[in-house]
Design a protein around this motif. Structure first.
Motif, PDB file in Angstrom:
ATOM      1  N   MET A 240       0.852  -1.201   0.000  1.00 20.47           N
ATOM      2  CA  MET A 240       0.000   0.000   0.000  1.00 20.47           C
ATOM      3  C   MET A 240       0.882   1.244   0.000  1.00 20.47           C
ATOM      4  N   PRO A 241       0.569   2.263  -0.794  1.00 16.99           N
ATOM      5  CA  PRO A 241       1.387   3.483  -0.818  1.00 16.99           C
ATOM      6  C   PRO A 241       1.442   4.143   0.563  1.00 16.99           C
ATOM      7  N   ARG A 242       2.544   4.841   0.818  1.00 16.78           N
ATOM      8  CA  ARG A 242       2.716   5.523   2.105  1.00 16.78           C
ATOM      9  C   ARG A 242       2.195   6.954   2.005  1.00 16.78           C
ATOM     10  N   LEU A 243       1.405   7.359   2.996  1.00 13.48           N
ATOM     11  CA  LEU A 243       0.844   8.700   3.044  1.00 13.48           C
ATOM     12  C   LEU A 243       1.799   9.635   3.766  1.00 13.48           C
ATOM     13  N   ASP A 244       1.825  10.912   3.341  1.00  8.93           N
ATOM     14  CA  ASP A 244       2.635  11.883   4.066  1.00  8.93           C
ATOM     15  C   ASP A 244       1.842  12.420   5.247  1.00  8.93           C
ATOM     16  N   ALA A 245       2.409  13.405   5.949  1.00 11.49           N
ATOM     17  CA  ALA A 245       1.834  13.856   7.223  1.00 11.49           C
ATOM     18  C   ALA A 245       0.414  14.382   7.058  1.00 11.49           C
ATOM     19  N   ILE A 246       0.214  15.298   6.112  1.00  9.64           N
ATOM     20  CA  ILE A 246      -1.120  15.869   5.933  1.00  9.64           C
ATOM     21  C   ILE A 246      -2.096  14.803   5.465  1.00  9.64           C
ATOM     22  N   GLU A 247      -1.656  13.927   4.570  1.00  8.75           N
ATOM     23  CA  GLU A 247      -2.534  12.882   4.063  1.00  8.75           C
ATOM     24  C   GLU A 247      -2.968  11.927   5.173  1.00  8.75           C
ATOM     25  N   ARG A 248      -2.078  11.714   6.158  1.00  6.39           N
ATOM     26  CA  ARG A 248      -2.403  10.805   7.261  1.00  6.39           C
ATOM     27  C   ARG A 248      -3.509  11.357   8.157  1.00  6.39           C
ATOM     28  N   THR A 249      -3.740  12.661   8.124  1.00 10.59           N
ATOM     29  CA  THR A 249      -4.839  13.198   8.923  1.00 10.59           C
ATOM     30  C   THR A 249      -6.183  12.648   8.446  1.00 10.59           C
ATOM     31  N   ALA A 250      -6.250  12.190   7.190  1.00  5.83           N
ATOM     32  CA  ALA A 250      -7.472  11.539   6.715  1.00  5.83           C
ATOM     33  C   ALA A 250      -7.744  10.256   7.494  1.00  5.83           C
ATOM     34  N   LEU A 251      -6.682   9.581   7.929  1.00 12.17           N
ATOM     35  CA  LEU A 251      -6.845   8.375   8.737  1.00 12.17           C
ATOM     36  C   LEU A 251      -7.332   8.728  10.133  1.00 12.17           C
ATOM     37  N   LEU A 252      -6.868   9.867  10.672  1.00  9.12           N
ATOM     38  CA  LEU A 252      -7.375  10.351  11.957  1.00  9.12           C
ATOM     39  C   LEU A 252      -8.872  10.621  11.860  1.00  9.12           C
ATOM     40  N   THR A 253      -9.280  11.341  10.819  1.00  8.92           N
ATOM     41  CA  THR A 253     -10.701  11.635  10.645  1.00  8.92           C
ATOM     42  C   THR A 253     -11.507  10.351  10.525  1.00  8.92           C
ATOM     43  N   ALA A 254     -10.979   9.371   9.792  1.00  9.18           N
ATOM     44  CA  ALA A 254     -11.684   8.093   9.662  1.00  9.18           C
ATOM     45  C   ALA A 254     -11.818   7.407  11.017  1.00  9.18           C
ATOM     46  N   ALA A 255     -10.770   7.465  11.836  1.00 12.43           N
ATOM     47  CA  ALA A 255     -10.838   6.845  13.162  1.00 12.43           C
ATOM     48  C   ALA A 255     -11.880   7.533  14.035  1.00 12.43           C
ATOM     49  N   ILE A 256     -11.958   8.852  13.942  1.00 11.20           N
ATOM     50  CA  ILE A 256     -12.963   9.586  14.710  1.00 11.20           C
ATOM     51  C   ILE A 256     -14.364   9.212  14.232  1.00 11.20           C
ATOM     52  N   ARG A 257     -14.535   9.085  12.927  1.00 16.60           N
ATOM     53  CA  ARG A 257     -15.849   8.718  12.391  1.00 16.60           C
ATOM     54  C   ARG A 257     -16.217   7.292  12.761  1.00 16.60           C
ATOM     55  N   ALA A 258     -15.238   6.408  12.802  1.00 15.40           N
ATOM     56  CA  ALA A 258     -15.509   5.040  13.237  1.00 15.40           C
ATOM     57  C   ALA A 258     -15.946   5.006  14.695  1.00 15.40           C
ATOM     58  N   ALA A 259     -15.258   5.785  15.543  1.00 21.50           N
ATOM     59  CA  ALA A 259     -15.629   5.837  16.956  1.00 21.50           C
ATOM     60  C   ALA A 259     -17.023   6.430  17.131  1.00 21.50           C
ATOM     61  N   GLU A 260     -17.318   7.469  16.372  1.00 25.54           N
ATOM     62  CA  GLU A 260     -18.651   8.071  16.437  1.00 25.54           C
ATOM     63  C   GLU A 260     -19.721   7.079  16.015  1.00 25.54           C
ATOM     64  N   SER A 261     -19.439   6.290  15.005  1.00 23.05           N
ATOM     65  CA  SER A 261     -20.428   5.334  14.490  1.00 23.05           C
ATOM     66  C   SER A 261     -20.737   4.230  15.488  1.00 23.05           C
ATOM     67  N   ARG A 262     -19.851   4.012  16.450  1.00 21.39           N
ATOM     68  CA  ARG A 262     -20.089   2.992  17.483  1.00 21.39           C
ATOM     69  C   ARG A 262     -20.908   3.522  18.656  1.00 21.39           C
ATOM     70  N   ARG A 263     -21.112   4.821  18.717  1.00 23.87           N
ATOM     71  CA  ARG A 263     -21.847   5.404  19.841  1.00 23.87           C
ATOM     72  C   ARG A 263     -23.347   5.166  19.691  1.00 23.87           C
ATOM     73  N   PRO A 264     -24.049   4.864  20.783  1.00 28.35           N
ATOM     74  CA  PRO A 264     -25.506   4.714  20.682  1.00 28.35           C
ATOM     75  C   PRO A 264     -26.211   6.026  20.331  1.00 28.35           C
ATOM     76  N   ASP A 265     -25.570   7.162  20.673  1.00 31.64           N
ATOM     77  CA  ASP A 265     -26.147   8.470  20.357  1.00 31.64           C
ATOM     78  C   ASP A 265     -25.445   9.110  19.164  1.00 31.64           C
ATOM     79  N   ARG A 266     -24.935   8.307  18.256  1.00 32.02           N
ATOM     80  CA  ARG A 266     -24.137   8.801  17.128  1.00 32.02           C
ATOM     81  C   ARG A 266     -24.927   9.803  16.292  1.00 32.02           C
TER      82      ARG A 266
END
Length: 286
Positions: A1-27
């Motif tokens: 898989m290609p390697r993301l640079d620093a700014i591009e990796r923030t997309a993975l942070l956003t995805a992790a936050i969205r995944a955590a939100e999706s697990r909430r009962p009050d999402r």
């Protein structure tokens, strides 16, 4: 898989936050793709943000990044969904798209052409994760850096029509780039949008870049190699200078709260306080 640079990796942070939100009962939304997009790296980035945002044994002084992102996602979900109810609108541009899954999870009319703009490596990683899921919308990827001189040419080559009404979302972009690039990108949006088109973005204020109370969060992003570089105290004026009559809403105000913003919302006349703005408006005639 290609390697993301620093700014591009923030997309993975956003995805992790969205995944955590999706697990909430009050999402505030459900993103079934977010966990796969986040992979192993996204949760590690989120853990680092959480450690400074919610320090053990001490009161929180930084803005709640998970709550902010949940509100931002829901706000712009509703914005896009409402915008495409206009039958004259057939084009939507999300730039940069990062690991956004709105192409698959929002109820798009079949007439819509959805342009996902981002650096080629980001789109490649996204495709590796997605495979080939069914998509009800005409999804077109445009692999280009928005700071490149030819990004508008690449969008045209993908079938975008600048003479037709469009809806644009610039999410998670402007605070990561220098001010001259901000103006160049907004100039490009102006050149590519017909009067009556809609443009939305998020942006921080100037104090959010320098207040001591923001230091912990700013240091995390700077340590990753993607410092926050741009903020404005007058988002309406910024967008007006680029042909957009805009309204700016702060998380926690009635239009952008959803019962989740944990902090007081300072009045606009108060200075030296951190702010985030959700800016949205109408492209006016030249």
């Amino acid at each position: 898989m290609p390697r993301l640079d620093a700014i591009e990796r923030t997309a993975l942070l956003t995805a992790a936050i969205r995944a955590a939100e999706s697990r909430r009962p009050d999402r505030l939304y459900d993103d079934p793709y977010a966990a796969a997009f986040a992979g192993d790296v996204g949760p590690e980035l989120l853990a680092e943000v959480r450690s400074v945002t919610f320090p053990s044994g001490r009161a929180r002084t930084l803005p709640s990044t998970p709550d902010y992102n949940a509100i931002r996602t829901r706000f712009f979900d509703e914005y896009l969904t409402a915008a495409v109810r206009d039958p004259a609108v057939e084009q939507v541009v999300i730039a940069p798209v990062g690991m956004d899954a709105r192409a698959f999870r929002l109820p798009w009319p079949r007439r819509i052409r959805l342009f996902e703009v981002d650096r080629p490596v980001v789109l490649s990683v996204k495709d590796d994760v997605l495979g080939d899921p069914p998509c009800a919308v005409d999804r077109r990827q445009v692999g280009v850096d928005l700071r490149a001189d030819d990004w508008t040419d690449r969008l045209l080559a993908a079938g975008y029509d600048p003479a037709a009404p469009s809806v644009w979302l610039l999410e998670g972009l402007l605070y990561y780039i220098p001010e001259p690039d901000v103006h160049r990108i907004l100039d490009g949006v102006r050149a590519m949008t017909a009067p009556g088109s809609l443009v939305a973005a998020d942006v921080v204020n100037g104090a959010a870049l320098r207040l001591p109370t923001m230091r912990g969060l700013l240091d995390v992003f700077a340590g990753w190699g993607c410092p926050w570089l741009f903020g404005t105290d007058e988002p309406e004026a910024l967008f007006a200078a680029h042909g957009v009559a805009a309204t700016a809403v702060q998380p926690g105000e009635p239009a952008a709260d959803y019962g989740r913003w944990p902090d007081p919302v300072p009045p606009r006349e108060e200075t030296e306080v951190r702010r985030v703005f959700f800016v949205h408006g109408l492209r006016t005639g030249d």
